[in-house]
Design an enzyme around this catalytic site. Structure first.
Site, short mmCIF file in Angstrom:
data_model
loop_
_atom_site.label_atom_id
_atom_site.label_comp_id
_atom_site.label_asym_id
_atom_site.label_seq_id
_atom_site.Cartn_x
_atom_site.Cartn_y
_atom_site.Cartn_z
N ARG A 121 15.69 30.74 -22.06
CA ARG A 121 16.23 29.50 -22.12
C ARG A 121 17.72 29.55 -23.04
O ARG A 121 17.47 29.31 -24.13
CB ARG A 121 15.06 28.36 -22.48
CG ARG A 121 14.54 27.82 -21.28
CD ARG A 121 13.60 26.80 -21.70
NE ARG A 121 13.52 26.15 -20.36
CZ ARG A 121 12.69 25.09 -20.25
NH1 ARG A 121 11.81 24.80 -21.26
NH2 ARG A 121 12.54 24.55 -18.96
N GLN A 126 21.60 27.95 -18.54
CA GLN A 126 21.20 26.69 -18.39
C GLN A 126 21.08 26.25 -16.86
O GLN A 126 20.49 25.52 -16.30
CB GLN A 126 21.93 25.91 -19.09
CG GLN A 126 21.21 25.45 -20.44
CD GLN A 126 21.90 24.51 -21.29
OE1 GLN A 126 22.77 23.94 -21.18
NE2 GLN A 126 21.19 24.07 -22.36
N ASP A 129 18.18 27.28 -14.31
CA ASP A 129 17.09 26.90 -14.85
C ASP A 129 16.17 26.00 -14.02
O ASP A 129 16.37 24.99 -13.93
CB ASP A 129 17.20 26.26 -16.28
CG ASP A 129 15.95 26.08 -16.97
OD1 ASP A 129 14.84 26.03 -16.36
OD2 ASP A 129 15.82 25.60 -18.17
N SER A 132 13.92 23.32 -15.74
CA SER A 132 14.55 22.04 -16.02
C SER A 132 14.91 21.34 -14.73
O SER A 132 14.52 19.94 -14.79
CB SER A 132 15.89 22.23 -16.64
OG SER A 132 15.26 22.77 -17.82
N TYR A 229 9.66 25.64 -26.62
CA TYR A 229 8.55 25.43 -26.19
C TYR A 229 7.33 25.32 -27.33
O TYR A 229 7.70 25.64 -28.26
CB TYR A 229 7.99 26.55 -25.40
CG TYR A 229 8.50 26.83 -24.29
CD1 TYR A 229 8.49 26.20 -22.89
CD2 TYR A 229 9.39 28.12 -23.82
CE1 TYR A 229 8.77 26.28 -21.66
CE2 TYR A 229 10.18 28.27 -22.58
CZ TYR A 229 9.96 27.37 -21.44
OH TYR A 229 10.49 27.76 -20.28
P1 NAD Z 1 7.10 21.98 -21.14
O1 NAD Z 1 7.20 21.52 -19.59
O2 NAD Z 1 6.75 23.45 -21.50
O3 NAD Z 1 6.39 20.99 -21.97
C1 NAD Z 1 6.24 19.58 -21.84
C2 NAD Z 1 6.38 19.21 -23.22
O4 NAD Z 1 4.81 19.05 -23.61
C3 NAD Z 1 7.04 19.81 -24.35
O5 NAD Z 1 7.83 19.00 -24.89
C4 NAD Z 1 5.76 20.08 -25.42
O6 NAD Z 1 6.21 20.13 -26.60
C5 NAD Z 1 4.82 19.18 -24.85
N1 NAD Z 1 3.46 19.47 -25.71
C6 NAD Z 1 2.85 20.64 -25.52
N2 NAD Z 1 1.76 20.32 -26.00
C7 NAD Z 1 1.51 19.18 -26.33
C8 NAD Z 1 0.41 18.59 -27.16
N3 NAD Z 1 -0.62 18.61 -27.40
N4 NAD Z 1 0.79 16.84 -27.32
C9 NAD Z 1 1.95 16.44 -26.88
N5 NAD Z 1 3.16 16.92 -26.28
C10 NAD Z 1 2.62 18.54 -26.16
O7 NAD Z 1 8.72 21.93 -21.70
P2 NAD Z 1 10.06 21.64 -20.82
O8 NAD Z 1 10.22 20.41 -20.46
O9 NAD Z 1 10.16 23.04 -20.33
O10 NAD Z 1 10.99 21.82 -22.12
C11 NAD Z 1 10.92 22.04 -23.58
C12 NAD Z 1 12.02 22.04 -24.18
O11 NAD Z 1 12.89 23.02 -24.07
C13 NAD Z 1 12.89 20.72 -24.09
O12 NAD Z 1 13.26 20.04 -25.45
C14 NAD Z 1 14.13 21.12 -23.64
O13 NAD Z 1 15.16 20.14 -23.93
C15 NAD Z 1 14.47 22.52 -24.00
N6 NAD Z 1 15.04 22.98 -22.90
C16 NAD Z 1 16.09 24.13 -23.14
C17 NAD Z 1 16.80 24.86 -22.26
C18 NAD Z 1 18.05 25.53 -22.79
O14 NAD Z 1 18.40 25.81 -23.84
N7 NAD Z 1 18.58 26.43 -21.90
C19 NAD Z 1 16.68 24.38 -20.98
C20 NAD Z 1 15.55 23.75 -20.50
C21 NAD Z 1 14.82 23.16 -21.64
#
Ligand code: NAD
Length: 376
Positions: A121, A126, A129, A132, A229
């Site tokens: 990430r 991006q 991905d 996403s 994450y």
């Molecule tokens: P994910 O699918 O792994 O998890 C979904 C959400 O569940 C996360 O926000 C996590 O914090 C939450 N979670 C885990 N345990 C929990 C609990 N016990 N109670 C409540 N919530 C809980 O996450 P995702 O959708 O893949 O994305 C995570 C982050 O990564 C986002 O903020 C996103 O903006 C970021 N991201 C960055 C890039 C990049 O920089 N290239 C790309 C994609 C996503």
């Protein structure tokens, strides 16, 4: 270089790894593209569309025999790749942490497997991905699924016959899917609240016009969390979170859960006793159902009822929006391959020292080489 687009074999999978748009772009790079007949049907891309884009449409063995690169969505059965050239690249969502035996089988067959879900990430990656692009659509669809199982309207309506109260919708887990669920529910007129363990999500929730519900005091995950994450939180935090959810959930009509921790089962966040406090007719959508589920009693692939509450556990939600999901997935694959395309040699060159290549490469010359598979 010759690229083959495989027809998906997994039950219920409607997506396809290339579209007419990406086929044209690959041809623009100087590649030839072969498509297995019928590969795009579930995603409304016909063989004629692929043909018009310049691909050769034919049998699986025709596609396998010539290809230097195989594109797929889900990991194909190793036996279904017999006839592929030694050293062929297999690019897709290969589920390496969930099915290690299959990756070993790819290695033994001389297939160089690249897992797109392990894409680092980082800013440069991006546009590649797949997590996403697919989670975004899943978050959107989860709200529509909730709405279709809910016997009431989302917005507050003031009519001549009286007023209908707005639906209260709570999102647990505010990653990509959760953010889109909040935005979609707000657009439909629900009163939305949300929670997460990563503190950076508070501002994101509020910027979408929803109420942030957080465990008071310390104990969660600072900022974005490592690589964006979540990791496991402390037992004390888990107890406080359970209390918070209990107090909030009884006043909600719809709950959407999306919480995931990479490489671990999904955290259990809603118990049967908590479900019993919700009003009959309420709906819970468990988007984490295939990773073990956030909700007690949710069943992968089924819609069940507990205490009068409907619990939706659809599998493979992106495939339920196959046309858009395929269009975005196909672009992710094109963006990845084109970033490593040598224009002069008209071929793909994957440098060993590149962070992206190291992140996605699972097998090489008959061996599993990814560090997460070697240490687990
Ligand atoms: P994910 O699918 O792994 O998890 C979904 C959400 O569940 C996360 O926000 C996590 O914090 C939450 N979670 C885990 N345990 C929990 C609990 N016990 N109670 C409540 N919530 C809980 O996450 P995702 O959708 O893949 O994305 C995570 C982050 O990564 C986002 O903020 C996103 O903006 C970021 N991201 C960055 C890039 C990049 O920089 N290239 C790309 C994609 C996503």
């Amino acid at each position: 270089m010759k690229i083959a687009v495989l027809k998906e074999g997994a039950a219920g999978e409607r997506r396809v790894a290339a579209t007419a748009e990406t086929v044209k772009k690959f041809i623009g790079l100087g590649a030839q593209v072969a498509v297995e007949a019928g590969a795009g049907i579930g995603a409304t891309v016909s063989d004629a569309d692929f043909d018009a884009a310049g691909a050769t449409v034919g049998s699986r063995s025709d596609a396998l025999n010539v290809a230097d690169i195989l594109l797929c969505v889900q990991p194909p059965e190793p036996a279904s790749l017999v006839g592929a050239k030694k050293g062929v690249l297999l690019v897709g969502a290969l589920n390496p942490l969930g099915d290690r035996a299959r990756i070993e089988a790819y290695a033994s067959a001389g297939i160089e497997a690249l897992a797109m879900e392990l894409m680092p990430r980082i800013t440069r990656a991006q546009t590649m991905d797949i997590l996403s692009s697919q989670s975004n659509l899943a978050g959107y669809k989860s709200v529509l699924d909730a709405a279709s199982h809910y016997g009431r309207a989302f917005p507050m309506m003031m009519t001549a016959a009286g007023t209908i109260a707005a639906t209260r919708l709570f999102v647990i887990g505010v990653g990509v899917a959760g953010l889109q669920a909040i935005a979609t529910a707000r657009r439909l007129g629900a009163v939305v609240s949300a929670t997460d363990v990563r503190s950076a999500t508070r501002e994101q929730i509020e910027s979408l016009g929803a109420k942030a519900i957080f465990v008071a005091g310390e104990g969660g995950i600072e900022g974005e969390g490592e690589g964006g994450y979540a990791s496991e939180v402390s037992p004390e935090y888990q107890a406080k979170q359970a209390e918070l959810v209990s107090g909030h959930i009884a006043k909600q009509d719809i709950v959407i859960t999306t919480a995931l921790i990479p490489g671990r089962p999904a955290p259990r966040l809603i118990t049967d006793a908590q479900i019993a406090t919700m009003r009959p007719g309420s709906v819970i959508v468990d988007l984490a159902v295939e990773q073990g589920g956030n909700v007690e009693g949710s069943v992968p692939g089924e819609v069940v009822e507990q205490h009068g509450v409907t619990i939706v556990g659809y599998r493979n939600v992106p495939s339920r929006m196959a046309t858009d999901a395929s269009a975005l997935y196909a672009r992710n694959l094109y963006n990845f391959l084109s970033a490593f395309w040598d224009q002069e040699q008209r071929r793909l060159v994957l440098p060993d020292d590149d962070e992206i290549v190291q992140g996605v490469r699972l097998t090489r010359e008959g061996k599993v080489v990814h560090e997460r598979l070697l240490t687990s």
